[in-house]
Design a protein around this motif. Sequence first.
Motif, mmCIF file in Angstrom:
data_model
loop_
_atom_site.group_PDB
_atom_site.id
_atom_site.type_symbol
_atom_site.label_atom_id
_atom_site.label_comp_id
_atom_site.label_asym_id
_atom_site.label_seq_id
_atom_site.Cartn_x
_atom_site.Cartn_y
_atom_site.Cartn_z
ATOM 1 N N LEU A 119 0.863 -1.178 0.000
ATOM 2 C CA LEU A 119 0.000 0.000 0.000
ATOM 3 C C LEU A 119 0.900 1.229 0.000
ATOM 4 O O LEU A 119 1.658 1.446 0.950
ATOM 5 N N VAL A 120 0.852 2.005 -1.081
ATOM 6 C CA VAL A 120 1.648 3.219 -1.208
ATOM 7 C C VAL A 120 0.755 4.405 -0.882
ATOM 8 O O VAL A 120 -0.344 4.544 -1.436
ATOM 9 N N ILE A 121 1.217 5.252 0.016
ATOM 10 C CA ILE A 121 0.446 6.410 0.460
ATOM 11 C C ILE A 121 1.235 7.669 0.132
ATOM 12 O O ILE A 121 2.352 7.850 0.614
ATOM 13 N N GLN A 122 0.664 8.524 -0.707
ATOM 14 C CA GLN A 122 1.323 9.785 -1.040
ATOM 15 C C GLN A 122 0.675 10.924 -0.268
ATOM 16 O O GLN A 122 -0.549 11.044 -0.215
ATOM 17 N N THR A 123 1.509 11.789 0.303
ATOM 18 C CA THR A 123 1.030 12.859 1.180
ATOM 19 C C THR A 123 2.049 13.976 1.229
ATOM 20 O O THR A 123 3.234 13.761 0.935
ATOM 21 N N ASN A 124 1.586 15.175 1.599
ATOM 22 C CA ASN A 124 2.550 16.248 1.873
ATOM 23 C C ASN A 124 3.049 16.196 3.314
ATOM 24 O O ASN A 124 3.929 16.967 3.689
ATOM 25 N N GLY A 125 2.490 15.287 4.109
ATOM 26 C CA GLY A 125 3.012 15.005 5.442
ATOM 27 C C GLY A 125 2.521 15.891 6.563
ATOM 28 O O GLY A 125 2.706 15.560 7.740
ATOM 29 N N ASN A 141 3.172 -3.275 5.440
ATOM 30 C CA ASN A 141 3.336 -3.224 3.970
ATOM 31 C C ASN A 141 3.100 -1.831 3.395
ATOM 32 O O ASN A 141 2.723 -1.679 2.232
ATOM 33 N N VAL A 142 3.343 -0.790 4.204
ATOM 34 C CA VAL A 142 3.108 0.592 3.787
ATOM 35 C C VAL A 142 4.408 1.230 3.313
ATOM 36 O O VAL A 142 5.453 1.114 3.961
ATOM 37 N N VAL A 143 4.331 1.903 2.176
ATOM 38 C CA VAL A 143 5.399 2.778 1.692
ATOM 39 C C VAL A 143 4.835 4.189 1.621
ATOM 40 O O VAL A 143 3.755 4.392 1.046
ATOM 41 N N LEU A 144 5.543 5.135 2.211
ATOM 42 C CA LEU A 144 5.101 6.529 2.184
ATOM 43 C C LEU A 144 5.860 7.286 1.102
ATOM 44 O O LEU A 144 7.097 7.223 1.035
ATOM 45 N N GLN A 145 5.122 7.983 0.263
ATOM 46 C CA GLN A 145 5.711 8.898 -0.714
ATOM 47 C C GLN A 145 5.352 10.311 -0.269
ATOM 48 O O GLN A 145 4.177 10.680 -0.234
ATOM 49 N N VAL A 146 6.375 11.069 0.085
ATOM 50 C CA VAL A 146 6.177 12.382 0.690
ATOM 51 C C VAL A 146 6.655 13.457 -0.275
ATOM 52 O O VAL A 146 7.790 13.397 -0.770
ATOM 53 N N SER A 147 5.807 14.440 -0.517
ATOM 54 C CA SER A 147 6.138 15.524 -1.439
ATOM 55 C C SER A 147 6.851 16.650 -0.689
ATOM 56 O O SER A 147 6.297 17.237 0.242
#
Length: 383
Positions: A119-125, A141-147
């Motif tokens: 589960l990939v979660i994209q966020t500005n955090g 199973n989480v990957v964080l994609q942070v902008s």
Amino acid sequence: MSRSTHPPTATPDAGTRRRLPLIGNDLVINEDSCNLSCTYCLTGQSNLKEGHSLQLIFEPPRRDSYAKDSGLGQRMDKVADRIRDRFGLPLLKVTGGEIFLVRGIMDFLEQEARKYDVLVIQTNGVLVREEHLERFRSWGNVVLQVSLDSHLHHGNSHRVPSGSLHEKVVAAIARILDSGLPVEIYSVLNDRSVTEVCAFAEWLSGFSRPPVYFPFPVRGPDSEDFKVRPGQFGHIQELVDRYDEFARVLPPRPYFDRLTSFYREGRRTFRCHLPRLVVSSFSDGVVTPCPNIWFSDMGNALEDDWSEMLDTVGTSGLYRALLAPKPRLKACHGCFTPWDTLSMYFEDEITLDELCAAPTYSPPRIRQMLSDAKADYLQGGHD
């Protein structure tokens, strides 16, 4: 955590073209609602939907709620389930807008984490709290994609004009980077952030479990206003020259071969394979073939004809244009993103081991699906 079994990858259609071996769904939730107002925001430039032309992304954020009996909740569940079940997907990416503006979003994310390998979660955090991070760790199973464009305010000022707010943003992201979770930093290269790429890489290197730093060019119809200027290319070259120094936070070296080619040629000249692997959907049901650029409304996963609509994934003329050996569409000429590592694998620029070193693609089932998809592509004569 336990996961459900998945149906096999979809079998070929009866028609002349085989269905694509998708591995993922990029699910966009309330894309016009965000707590930041990045001046280069793609949603504010998109013409996929009538609402995008109104540039609602720059208005005060709209709060919404996920629940089993809410309109948004029912739509999200149905869109995600229909696409996952049809294609047997192991990967779900959830993005916005800013998804943490949605009340109850953690219930949706926890529910979906059980159904996928990743589960990939994209966020500005900004809205991510410690209790969120603790729950993410427990799912496993989480990957964080942070902008974030830079840890310094000047380089991040197209995203956050206020210095005081920038400090809060960086503090929130530092907590994420200290969480022990796998993190990717999505950093837009523009006329401000490019001057700080080496300083940013050095800052990211200081964390005990550093993220992977993906710098990529600003995109969209308004990119001329924000793009890296010719006299600034030296900053990118310096980062490339210092690759060994910052290797622990950088993607494989060939990523930068593509990046420097993009700036040297002034456009994308290399092939894209992303639409053969990932589809993009929205919480209002709209489905479009490319997660990077929202080209066309293929149909709606919430309508009565949703099954027939999903049959067109990979078979339309637009797909043939998107997957052409050379980029045909003007929007594709200006596009290069972290998703490109998938294309790099298909073009033998990186190995399967290098690709799957990233947590997003590391699960055995995803690795095998990628290997099989490439073999099928090669066997099919590079169509």
